[in-house]
Motif scaffolding. Structure first.
Motif, PDB file in Angstrom:
ATOM      1  N   ILE A 126       0.719  -0.999   0.016  1.00 47.21           N
ATOM      2  CA  ILE A 126       0.037  -0.140  -0.124  1.00 47.21           C
ATOM      3  C   ILE A 126       0.779   1.268  -0.113  1.00 47.21           C
ATOM      4  O   ILE A 126       0.679   2.317  -0.619  1.00 47.21           O
ATOM      5  N   ARG A 127       1.833   1.328   0.775  1.00 45.36           N
ATOM      6  CA  ARG A 127       2.885   2.487   0.965  1.00 45.36           C
ATOM      7  C   ARG A 127       3.390   2.701  -0.385  1.00 45.36           C
ATOM      8  O   ARG A 127       3.380   3.693  -0.778  1.00 45.36           O
ATOM      9  N   ARG A 128       3.875   1.735  -1.240  1.00 48.21           N
ATOM     10  CA  ARG A 128       4.409   2.015  -2.640  1.00 48.21           C
ATOM     11  C   ARG A 128       3.218   2.303  -3.662  1.00 48.21           C
ATOM     12  O   ARG A 128       3.769   3.422  -4.479  1.00 48.21           O
ATOM     13  N   TYR A 129       2.169   1.714  -3.468  1.00 50.33           N
ATOM     14  CA  TYR A 129       1.149   2.142  -4.492  1.00 50.33           C
ATOM     15  C   TYR A 129       0.908   3.520  -4.512  1.00 50.33           C
ATOM     16  O   TYR A 129       0.625   4.137  -5.597  1.00 50.33           O
ATOM     17  N   PHE A 130       0.408   3.992  -3.312  1.00 50.40           N
ATOM     18  CA  PHE A 130       0.103   5.446  -3.085  1.00 50.40           C
ATOM     19  C   PHE A 130       1.295   6.350  -2.807  1.00 50.40           C
ATOM     20  O   PHE A 130       0.986   7.553  -2.653  1.00 50.40           O
ATOM     21  N   GLY A 134      -3.350  12.430  -2.952  1.00 51.70           N
ATOM     22  CA  GLY A 134      -1.741  12.564  -2.998  1.00 51.70           C
ATOM     23  C   GLY A 134      -1.181  13.630  -2.121  1.00 51.70           C
ATOM     24  O   GLY A 134       0.049  13.937  -2.151  1.00 51.70           O
ATOM     25  N   HIS A 135      -2.099  13.986  -0.930  1.00 55.56           N
ATOM     26  CA  HIS A 135      -1.378  14.855  -0.038  1.00 55.56           C
ATOM     27  C   HIS A 135      -1.138  14.344   1.266  1.00 55.56           C
ATOM     28  O   HIS A 135      -0.664  15.089   2.439  1.00 55.56           O
ATOM     29  N   ILE A 171      -3.648  22.230   3.468  1.00 54.68           N
ATOM     30  CA  ILE A 171      -3.420  20.641   3.439  1.00 54.68           C
ATOM     31  C   ILE A 171      -2.203  20.498   2.546  1.00 54.68           C
ATOM     32  O   ILE A 171      -1.251  19.645   2.971  1.00 54.68           O
ATOM     33  N   GLN A 172      -2.159  21.132   1.412  1.00 56.22           N
ATOM     34  CA  GLN A 172      -1.038  20.958   0.502  1.00 56.22           C
ATOM     35  C   GLN A 172       0.233  21.727   1.203  1.00 56.22           C
ATOM     36  O   GLN A 172       1.235  21.130   0.886  1.00 56.22           O
ATOM     37  N   ALA A 173       0.326  22.471   1.970  1.00 54.32           N
ATOM     38  CA  ALA A 173       1.222  23.153   2.629  1.00 54.32           C
ATOM     39  C   ALA A 173       2.045  22.428   3.787  1.00 54.32           C
ATOM     40  O   ALA A 173       3.009  22.627   4.081  1.00 54.32           O
ATOM     41  N   ALA A 174       1.073  21.552   4.400  1.00 59.10           N
ATOM     42  CA  ALA A 174       1.568  21.035   5.700  1.00 59.10           C
ATOM     43  C   ALA A 174       2.661  20.005   5.376  1.00 59.10           C
ATOM     44  O   ALA A 174       2.519  19.500   4.526  1.00 59.10           O
TER      45      ALA A 174
END
Length: 343
Positions: A101-105, A321-322, A295-298
């Motif tokens: 799961i880590r690799r996929y996302f 993707g964030h 969210i994107q900046a965190a």
């Protein structure tokens, strides 16, 4: 260790099953503090007859203390669980699942706990405990941590501890309140987290669902504007994930908007935004809390959600993707892995 477990699974697969069963019994008793046999059997989906044989064995080994009214784990049982922890993920086959799961996302880290939090309160508590580990791993000395509401985040708050007061940390609610049970409100959760760790906290006393006019009016208030600026500066965001339609109704979104969101393919909700299956944001509302750009900046975004029923929603938010870290359970992880393997 992995090689030994693989050999054991090949030569004595039934022994591995027995180890899992007894581990789950000890974990459930430990989490419950004191529990009766009937309730324990129900929580583990096990017959009382089978459970009696197992608990009698564990008592004979000095791992359980059994009384007529119920049972509790012994000090020796607690020590055994601590010693088993490094091998549990291998025993349950969760390490490989985490990595897939880590690799996929493209995530930094994935934690998977055994079980299904849809059907087991024990698994939900373990999800909360793993969420505590994730938060402590990534939290610095002077961080602002924005936290959403919900039952899973409440589990994190109730289990979060610190050996020394975290005086430089500030916990803040990611958004306003939903007007439901106070125990699961973000304000309550950040207050609990701060009190259990000796950290600071700030509260946001505004509703989550705001009209454009109400939002603009609130943002003119100096006190509101000041706490909102703190929230939007958060380095860490800790959030749950929900089903889009369930969350829309909890937020009392009008029926016309609910139907429009459904037509747009809204599948998942996180931090007040609604995502379709591909992870695109299909709906957002004015909020005094975190915006999408925050969210994107965190620097670190940690999602904590489990249960097979939430697998599609979790995958949708991961595709946004964030998120950097996912804490989930075995049932959700297996369903997510099956989903992306079938694509």
């Amino acid at each position: 260790m992995r090689k030994i477990i693989e050999l054991q699974q090949q030569l004595m697969p039934d022994l591995t099953d027995v180890m899992k069963k007894r581990y789950n019994i000890l974990q459930q008793v430990k989490q419950s503090d004191f529990i009766g046999r009937r309730m324990l059997a129900a929580s583990l989906s096990m017959t009382e007859r089978v459970l009696r044989a197992e608990t009698d064995f564990l008592k004979a080994q000095g791992l359980l203390e059994i009384q007529p009214s119920g049972m509790r784990i012994s000090d020796a049982g607690k020590q055994l669980l601590d010693e088993m922890e490094p091998m549990v993920k291998e025993l349950f086959g969760l390490s490989d699942l985490e990595e897939r799961i880590r690799r996929y996302f493209g995530l930094k880290q994935v934690w998977v706990v055994p079980g299904d939090s849809d059907t087991s309160l024990h698994t939900k508590r373990e999800l909360g405990r793993a969420g505590c580990h994730a938060l402590r791993k990534y939290m610095g000395t002077d961080d602002v941590v924005a936290v959403t509401g919900g039952t899973t985040l409440a589990q994190v708050a109730n289990q979060l501890t610190s050996q020394a007061p975290l005086k430089g940390i500030r916990f803040v609610p990611a958004r306003g309140g939903l007007g439901e049970s106070v125990d699961y409100q973000a304000n309550t959760i950040v207050s609990t987290m701060a009190k259990r760790t000796g950290a600071q906290y700030r509260l946001l006393h505004v509703p989550d669902h705001l009209g454009e006019e109400a939002y603009l009016s609130l943002m003119q208030e100096p006190n509101i504007r000041e706490i909102v600026e703190v929230i939007r500066s958060a380095r860490i965001v800790l959030h749950g994930i929900g089903d889009a339609m369930v969350m829309a109704r909890r937020r009392k979104v009008d029926e016309a908007m609910v139907h429009a969101m459904k037509d747009e393919g809204a599948l998942a909700e996180a931090f007040g935004f609604y995502f379709d299956r591909q992870g695109a944001v299909v709906h957002r509302m004015p909020t005094a809390g975190l915006r999408l750009e925050d969210i994107q900046a965190a620097e670190v975004v940690i999602a904590i959600a489990g249960g097979k029923s939430k697998a599609e929603a979790i995958a949708a938010v991961m595709r946004f993707g964030h998120d950097d870290v996912l804490v989930t359970d075995e049932a959700a992880a297996l369903a997510i892995a099956e989903q992306f393997e079938n694509e």
